[in-house]
Write a protein that holds these residues in place. Structure first.
Motif, PDB file in Angstrom:
ATOM      1  N   VAL A 150      -5.067  -5.654   6.226  1.00  0.00           N
ATOM      2  CA  VAL A 150      -6.033  -4.621   5.844  1.00  0.00           C
ATOM      3  C   VAL A 150      -5.715  -3.302   6.554  1.00  0.00           C
ATOM      4  N   ALA A 151      -5.264  -3.402   7.797  1.00  0.00           N
ATOM      5  CA  ALA A 151      -5.000  -2.195   8.592  1.00  0.00           C
ATOM      6  C   ALA A 151      -3.793  -1.418   8.090  1.00  0.00           C
ATOM      7  N   THR A 152      -2.846  -2.098   7.450  1.00  0.00           N
ATOM      8  CA  THR A 152      -1.574  -1.454   7.121  1.00  0.00           C
ATOM      9  C   THR A 152      -1.328  -1.283   5.628  1.00  0.00           C
ATOM     10  N   ASP A 153      -2.271  -1.674   4.779  1.00  0.00           N
ATOM     11  CA  ASP A 153      -2.059  -1.584   3.333  1.00  0.00           C
ATOM     12  C   ASP A 153      -2.514  -0.223   2.805  1.00  0.00           C
ATOM     13  N   SER A 164      -9.086   1.126   6.884  1.00  0.00           N
ATOM     14  CA  SER A 164      -7.863   0.738   7.596  1.00  0.00           C
ATOM     15  C   SER A 164      -7.868   1.259   9.029  1.00  0.00           C
ATOM     16  N   GLU A 207      -8.684   4.803   3.793  1.00  0.00           N
ATOM     17  CA  GLU A 207      -8.271   5.179   5.136  1.00  0.00           C
ATOM     18  C   GLU A 207      -9.359   4.896   6.171  1.00  0.00           C
ATOM     19  N   VAL A 219      -5.901   0.279   0.761  1.00  0.00           N
ATOM     20  CA  VAL A 219      -7.190   0.162   1.445  1.00  0.00           C
ATOM     21  C   VAL A 219      -7.623   1.558   1.868  1.00  0.00           C
ATOM     22  N   THR A 246      -6.795  -7.841   1.331  1.00  0.00           N
ATOM     23  CA  THR A 246      -7.019  -6.463   0.890  1.00  0.00           C
ATOM     24  C   THR A 246      -7.950  -6.409  -0.315  1.00  0.00           C
ATOM     25  N   ARG A 262      -7.050  -0.888  12.274  1.00  0.00           N
ATOM     26  CA  ARG A 262      -5.937  -0.509  13.146  1.00  0.00           C
ATOM     27  C   ARG A 262      -6.368  -0.485  14.603  1.00  0.00           C
TER      28      ARG A 262
END
Length: 574
Positions: A376-379, A387, A384, A382, A15, A391
């Motif tokens: 990175v997708a869920t933090d 992410s 939007e 980061v 991240t 995602r």
């Protein structure tokens, strides 16, 4: 740069490539980062008001600190004055956002990476907690029997939160945080039976209050006594879904001499609301010799690490992994020395089947490629727009990823580990072989871990070399380990390392660098790693569509081939 939970997002995790700090009081952060000891009498450590009056433990302490988790924010405490101590797991929580004056004197940076019961109680923060709880207990519970009633009535996993942290124990406010939310998420045995089937082979069921805590060994493990016999009690104060997945896995694995036996008891607790009696954990055998993490360096420094034992443990471990793959059809993503204990006969026993995986960077590069994308997708720190991109990649890899990220237990066939679920069985075996190679390196070098100074955790005996350096490993085993770890990449420690309790750029004078220098270096490192991860996953996807993908992309040996190599070397050594 100071070690704190912020350092995880800003430096240690991928991240860091996109990190945006959450909204916090800049004034508070300035207090933390800009304090300079001795800059004035008001902030000087020479000023008596800025020093702890005492760290001496009370003559008859009411509490004991057994360990630490949460990167220095969670402390396992045990009330010593109770006749029987149920495993309520009412831990102490301390915010690591503190003025530097407090951080420095309470050793909060050291607590970030110091977790074991041998060293942690010597830290100032542990002694401070004992003194704070001593004062709080005597003030709030003049009748200690009243405390026992209070303690037994609390929900499992409740908290003692230290607010308004001060160097003066009398000024610290202890706030009780009942964890009703956790007990709401715990499931009764009837729900688990519906998931697993009426004929599921359940162990004996016992009541929570039949257990008496001897020591808290880990954030999820207690040593308990039941009717004068010692057991390990496994329970999670967060993420109960992993507990239920492990319970199911251990109850259904085909037995093996080097894998922890099926649970002995299921432990249930009546919850505070309603009549639900929920499954809070399970018990298993206690192996008193401890883990290879602590045993290996101790044997080596005393000249007692024998080649025959190194080979025996390596062969036993490889056989156990092959057994899991061929006889139980499952994967083992948690392969590290902490999860390998020794039996009374000095044989290895694999433990921990939550299947959460090892720390970021410790796994095979193909696992890390997916894990970096997931982080990175869920933090939430980061942006939007970033992410959302990752995602989408994660959705393509594991279409059910959002449901697996949910806190509820849903009885997924392959657990909740997204990077491992994304891989085929052949890819999973290759990833296990990679981790096995790193463990073999630790065994033959006689060290507690593959990194000199892991950010996450320091050891009682820190390694003096770093994987893949060799000093003591026989040449035949070096060749095997190198084959097992094909595809390895540079880790963050090649750029940034932990030196004592600070994060510093490697190869540069500590006084000639700033926290911003460390963050910028981390951003460059992780940007390159994420780019490499994306390219790898794009290549994999493209070749899979064409039917050209080799699941053993790095041409590592199979578990069977590793076993053959180890046995051949053992025979040659006789």
């Amino acid at each position: 740069m100071e070690l704190s939970t912020r350092a995880i997002g800003e430096v240690v995790h991928p991240t860091a490539a996109f990190y945006c700090a959450p909204s916090e009081s800049q004034e508070t952060l300035d207090t933390i980062t800009n304090y300079s000891p001795g800059s004035s009498w008001e902030t000087s450590l020479l000023n008596p008001k800025n020093r702890i009056d005492s760290l001496e433990l009370p003559e008859n302490p009411l509490w004991r600190v057994d360990g630490c988790a949460g990167l220095g924010t969670q402390y396992y405490v045990v009330p010593l004055f109770l006749r029987r101590i149920p495993p309520i797991r009412m831990d102490v929580f301390v915010s690591d956002i503190q003025p530097s004056l407090i951080r420095e004197q309470l050793d909060l940076d050291k607590a970030f990476h110091t977790k074991d019961a041998a060293r942690l109680p010597r830290l100032a923060i542990a002694r401070h907690i004992v003194r704070i709880l001593q004062t709080w207990t005597k003030n709030e519970f003049p009748d200690l029997e009243a405390f026992e009633n209070f303690y037994r009535s609390m929900p499992f996993g409740s908290r003692l939160v230290l607010e308004e942290m001060s160097l003066d124990t009398r000024r610290v406010r202890v706030k009780v945080g009942p964890n009703h939310n956790l007990e709401l998420k715990l499931l009764p045995l009837s729900s688990l039976t519906r998931f697993w089937g009426q004929g599921f082979p359940l162990p004996q069921v016992i009541d929570f209050f039949e257990l008496h805590v001897v020591n808290v060994l880990h954030d999820s493990v207690c040593l308990v006594r039941i009717h004068d016999q010692l057991y390990i009690f496994k329970a999670l104060t967060s993420g109960a879904k992993y507990l239920y997945h492990e319970l199911k896995t251990l109850c259904t694995l085909e037995p093996h001499a080097n894998i922890i036996a099926r649970p002995i008891h299921i432990v249930t607790k009546r919850c505070n609301f309603g009549t639900k009696r929920a499954v809070a954990g399970f018990t298993t055998f206690y192996h008193s010799k401890g883990t290879l993490r602590d045993i290996l360096p101790l044997l080596r420094v005393n000249g007692q690490l024998r080649r025959e034992d190194q080979l025996k443990w390596s062969i036993q471990l490889t056989k156990a992994l092959e057994h899991l793959k061929t006889r139980s059809g499952t994967y083992y993503p948690d392969l590290r020395l902490d999860n390998i204990v020794l039996s009374e006969q000095s044989d290895i026993i694999m433990v921990d089947f939550e299947q959460r995986g090892v720390w970021c960077e410790f796994a095979a590069p193909e696992i890390n490629a997916v894990e970096y994308i997931r982080l990175v997708a869920t933090d939430e720190c980061v942006p939007e727009s970033v992410s959302e991109k990752y995602r989408k990649i994660l959705q393509d890899l594991v279409p059910a990823f959002e449901s697996l990220e949910d806190e509820r237990y849903t009885n997924p066939e392959y657990g909740f580990n997204l990077p491992w679920i994304a891989l085929s069985p052949v890819e999973q075996e290759a990833a296990e072989v990679y981790m096995l190679g790193r463990v073999l390196w630790c065994i033959f070098e006689g060290v507690s871990g593959p990194q000199k100074a892991a950010v996450w955790q320091s050891y009682r005996w820190e390694p003096e070399l770093e994987f893949p350096e060799y000093r003591r490993t026989p040449s035949a085993m070096r060749i095997l380990i190198d084959k097992c770890t094909r595809g390895r990449r540079e880790t963050l420690s090649s750029t940034i390392m932990r030196r004592h309790s600070r994060l510093l750029l490697t190869g540069k004078d500590a006084n000639g660098q700033s926290a911003d220098d460390v963050k910028k270096a981390a951003k460059r490192f992780w940007s390159a790693e994420i780019e490499a991860a994306e390219k790898f996953l794009e290549l994999r996807d493209s070749r899979r569509w064409k039917g050209e993908w080799n699941d053993n992309f790095y041409e590592r040996p199979s578990l069977k081939q590793v076993l053959e190599a180890l046995e051949a070397f053992q025979n040659d050594s006789l």
